[in-house]
Design a protein around this motif. Structure first.
Motif, mmCIF file in Angstrom:
data_model
loop_
_atom_site.group_PDB
_atom_site.id
_atom_site.type_symbol
_atom_site.label_atom_id
_atom_site.label_comp_id
_atom_site.label_asym_id
_atom_site.label_seq_id
_atom_site.Cartn_x
_atom_site.Cartn_y
_atom_site.Cartn_z
ATOM 1 N N GLU A 14 0.818 -1.211 0.000
ATOM 2 C CA GLU A 14 0.000 0.000 0.000
ATOM 3 C C GLU A 14 0.849 1.256 0.000
ATOM 4 O O GLU A 14 0.609 2.195 -0.754
ATOM 5 C CB GLU A 14 -0.922 0.006 1.221
ATOM 6 C CG GLU A 14 -1.768 1.272 1.343
ATOM 7 C CD GLU A 14 -2.514 1.364 2.659
ATOM 8 O OE1 GLU A 14 -2.830 2.488 3.090
ATOM 9 O OE2 GLU A 14 -2.785 0.302 3.271
ATOM 10 N N LYS A 69 -5.076 -10.101 1.566
ATOM 11 C CA LYS A 69 -6.148 -9.277 2.134
ATOM 12 C C LYS A 69 -7.320 -10.135 2.575
ATOM 13 O O LYS A 69 -7.932 -9.883 3.618
ATOM 14 C CB LYS A 69 -6.586 -8.238 1.109
ATOM 15 C CG LYS A 69 -5.555 -7.135 0.887
ATOM 16 C CD LYS A 69 -6.036 -6.127 -0.125
ATOM 17 C CE LYS A 69 -5.020 -4.988 -0.271
ATOM 18 N NZ LYS A 69 -5.447 -3.993 -1.273
ATOM 19 N N MET A 135 -11.164 2.045 -0.781
ATOM 20 C CA MET A 135 -10.620 1.439 0.441
ATOM 21 C C MET A 135 -11.568 0.395 1.014
ATOM 22 O O MET A 135 -11.131 -0.628 1.547
ATOM 23 C CB MET A 135 -10.328 2.537 1.470
ATOM 24 C CG MET A 135 -9.221 3.482 1.052
ATOM 25 S SD MET A 135 -9.129 4.968 2.068
ATOM 26 C CE MET A 135 -8.415 4.297 3.547
ATOM 27 N N SER A 140 -9.463 -2.215 3.173
ATOM 28 C CA SER A 140 -8.544 -1.391 3.959
ATOM 29 C C SER A 140 -9.234 -0.739 5.155
ATOM 30 O O SER A 140 -8.561 -0.295 6.086
ATOM 31 C CB SER A 140 -7.923 -0.292 3.085
ATOM 32 O OG SER A 140 -7.172 -0.850 2.038
#
Length: 297
Positions: A14, A69, A135, A140
């Motif tokens: 990121e 993720k 996001m 995120s």
């Protein structure tokens, strides 16, 4: 645990920097490098290309990132499920908020949230509406609070507050002396707006379209505070949420302009990812945002 290494990997990806990832995770840069090295040994391939200026994912790193993720999200879900079972509200909560909401509305909500749930580690990221949506899609953040419109089949918007948007000028401006102004009087003046992609920018453009005004000049500034100071300096007129300018309107450093009795409001909304498991910490935050007793702006 592999989760720790994957968290480091995702953060480096990121930030595109070992040093910035170390700062975000509160680790030393050598510790970040060691964890990435261990992960590369585990998978048997390089995950990053390192240059003197930046860090880029290799093809293997690009392949691993979405899985990393998902693994991290599943890990959070499993902990959240066990916390829910035991009636605990703990863990980390990362919120994405747009500038108006994050700077002028959420602080009082978060103060109450931290009093209720002191064991939750809270982190708020402030970006524009489009960025908050991205996001949320890449996991995120756990919840978002936005002022703009987003259309995506994996995202849901739930309005929680009606926000009036106001046109304003410096008190020295010729139009500030009038009780009401006509729309055609505005066209000769410059307007100071937020950057493209901002919900506030889209709202201001919609406001102008509805009153039939096409400004002769538009100045873009990527900061609400910068816009207010530019208006105070006499650079032009602006359109912002009433929450952003309530103190300046009260003190008289800015003057609200009323256009032909026109009023404009927009919904502020909670942003969630459809079908995503929500931790107890996130669900309590969403509930508080939706039921908080907001003062009048």
């Amino acid at each position: 645990m592999i989760n720790t290494h994957l968290q480091v990997f995702a953060m480096v990806a990121e930030k595109k920097s070992f040093s910035r990832a170390a700062e975000a995770l509160r680790l030393t840069q050598p510790a970040i490098s060691q964890q990435i090295h261990t992960l590369e040994e585990y998978y048997g391939t390089k995950l990053f290309e390192r240059t003197s200026k930046r860090v880029e994912l290799t093809a293997a790193g690009e392949t691993l990132l979405p899985y990393a993720k998902q693994i991290l999200d599943l890990s959070a879900k499993s902990k959240g499920a066990l916390d829910d079972l035991m009636g605990r509200v703990t863990g980390k909560l990362t919120i994405g908020a747009t500038f108006t909401i994050g700077e002028y509305i959420l602080p009082q909500v978060l103060a109450e949230y931290t009093q209720r749930f002191p064991e939750v580690e809270l982190n708020m990221l402030i970006h524009n509406t489009e960025e908050i949506g991205e996001m949320m899609l890449d996991y995120s953040i756990d919840a978002g609070v936005v002022e703009g419109r987003l259309q995506h089949r994996h995202l849901t918007l739930t309005p929680f507050l009606d926000d009036e948007v106001v046109l304003f000028a410096p008190p020295s401006h010729p139009l500030a002396r009038s009780a009401a102004v006509r729309a055609e009087q505005l066209e000769e003046h410059a307007f100071i707006l937020r950057e493209a992609g901002s919900g506030t920018r889209a709202t201001a453009e919609d406001y102008l379209q509805k009153i039939g005004v096409e400004p002769r000049k538009v100045i873009s500034i990527g900061s609400t505070q910068g816009i207010k100071e530019a208006v105070e300096a006499g650079m032009g007129l602006a359109i912002l949420s009433q929450w952003c300018v309530r103190r300046e309107l009260q003190t008289g450093s800015l003057k609200r302009l009323t256009v032909d009795a026109f009023r404009y409001s927009r919904p502020l909304s909670v942003l969630e990812r459809a079908g995503r498991f929500q931790s107890r910490a996130a669900s309590e935050f969403v509930s508080l945002v939706q039921h908080y007793a907001y003062p009048k702006a």
